[in-house]
Design a protein around this motif. Structure first.
Motif, short mmCIF file in Angstrom:
data_model
loop_
_atom_site.label_atom_id
_atom_site.label_comp_id
_atom_site.label_asym_id
_atom_site.label_seq_id
_atom_site.Cartn_x
_atom_site.Cartn_y
_atom_site.Cartn_z
N THR A 115 -17.91 10.53 -1.52
CA THR A 115 -17.17 11.70 -1.97
C THR A 115 -16.29 12.20 -0.84
N VAL A 116 -14.99 12.22 -1.09
CA VAL A 116 -14.04 12.68 -0.07
C VAL A 116 -13.29 13.88 -0.62
N ASP A 117 -13.65 15.04 -0.14
CA ASP A 117 -12.98 16.26 -0.59
C ASP A 117 -12.11 16.85 0.50
N ASN A 118 -12.54 16.74 1.75
CA ASN A 118 -11.81 17.37 2.85
C ASN A 118 -10.59 16.57 3.30
N ASP A 119 -10.78 15.29 3.55
CA ASP A 119 -9.69 14.47 4.07
C ASP A 119 -9.47 13.27 3.16
N VAL A 120 -8.58 13.43 2.22
CA VAL A 120 -8.35 12.41 1.21
C VAL A 120 -7.40 11.31 1.70
N GLU A 121 -6.61 11.59 2.71
CA GLU A 121 -5.59 10.62 3.15
C GLU A 121 -6.17 9.27 3.59
N PRO A 122 -7.26 9.22 4.38
CA PRO A 122 -7.82 7.90 4.70
C PRO A 122 -8.29 7.14 3.46
N ALA A 123 -8.85 7.84 2.50
CA ALA A 123 -9.30 7.19 1.27
C ALA A 123 -8.11 6.63 0.50
N LYS A 124 -7.03 7.39 0.42
CA LYS A 124 -5.83 6.91 -0.26
C LYS A 124 -5.27 5.68 0.46
N ALA A 125 -5.30 5.70 1.78
CA ALA A 125 -4.80 4.56 2.56
C ALA A 125 -5.65 3.32 2.31
N ALA A 126 -6.97 3.49 2.23
CA ALA A 126 -7.87 2.36 1.98
C ALA A 126 -7.59 1.74 0.61
N VAL A 127 -7.40 2.59 -0.39
CA VAL A 127 -7.09 2.11 -1.73
C VAL A 127 -5.75 1.34 -1.72
N ARG A 128 -4.78 1.89 -1.02
CA ARG A 128 -3.45 1.30 -0.98
C ARG A 128 -3.42 -0.07 -0.31
N VAL A 129 -4.21 -0.28 0.76
CA VAL A 129 -4.12 -1.53 1.51
C VAL A 129 -5.01 -2.63 0.95
N CYS A 130 -5.90 -2.33 0.03
CA CYS A 130 -6.79 -3.36 -0.51
C CYS A 130 -5.97 -4.41 -1.26
N PRO A 131 -6.00 -5.67 -0.79
CA PRO A 131 -5.17 -6.70 -1.42
C PRO A 131 -5.66 -7.16 -2.79
N VAL A 132 -6.88 -6.80 -3.17
CA VAL A 132 -7.41 -7.23 -4.46
C VAL A 132 -7.73 -6.04 -5.37
N ALA A 133 -7.28 -4.84 -4.99
CA ALA A 133 -7.47 -3.63 -5.78
C ALA A 133 -8.94 -3.40 -6.13
N ALA A 134 -9.81 -3.54 -5.14
CA ALA A 134 -11.24 -3.34 -5.37
C ALA A 134 -11.66 -1.88 -5.20
N LEU A 135 -10.75 -1.04 -4.71
CA LEU A 135 -11.06 0.36 -4.50
C LEU A 135 -10.15 1.22 -5.38
N ARG A 136 -10.70 2.35 -5.82
CA ARG A 136 -9.88 3.34 -6.53
C ARG A 136 -10.47 4.71 -6.28
N LEU A 137 -9.68 5.72 -6.52
CA LEU A 137 -10.15 7.10 -6.40
C LEU A 137 -10.34 7.68 -7.78
N ALA A 138 -11.42 8.38 -7.97
CA ALA A 138 -11.69 9.00 -9.27
C ALA A 138 -11.95 10.48 -9.07
#
Length: 61
Positions: free
Chosen positions: A38-61
């Protein structure tokens, strides 16, 4: 906001770990481990992780 991992899709490239090491890491077997789901305070690293995944294995909900 929550990070959701599609484990079967993850190939262990580690790019997400490079941009968000405070949120996730690869274990000794190359499996991705979410240290913080759960990322509520600092969402930017989570967004970056989702963006760089070459197989789209991560998403934010």
């Amino acid at each position: 906001m929550k990070i959701v991992l599609d484990r079967p899709r993850c190939e262990g490239h580690g790019l997400c770990e490079d941009v968000a090491p405070q949120l996730m890491h690869l274990d000794e077997d190359g499996e991705l481990v979410l240290d913080i789901e759960t990322v509520d305070n600092d969402v930017e690293p989570a967004k970056a992780a989702v963006r760089v995944c070459p197989v789209a294995a991560l998403r934010l909900a």
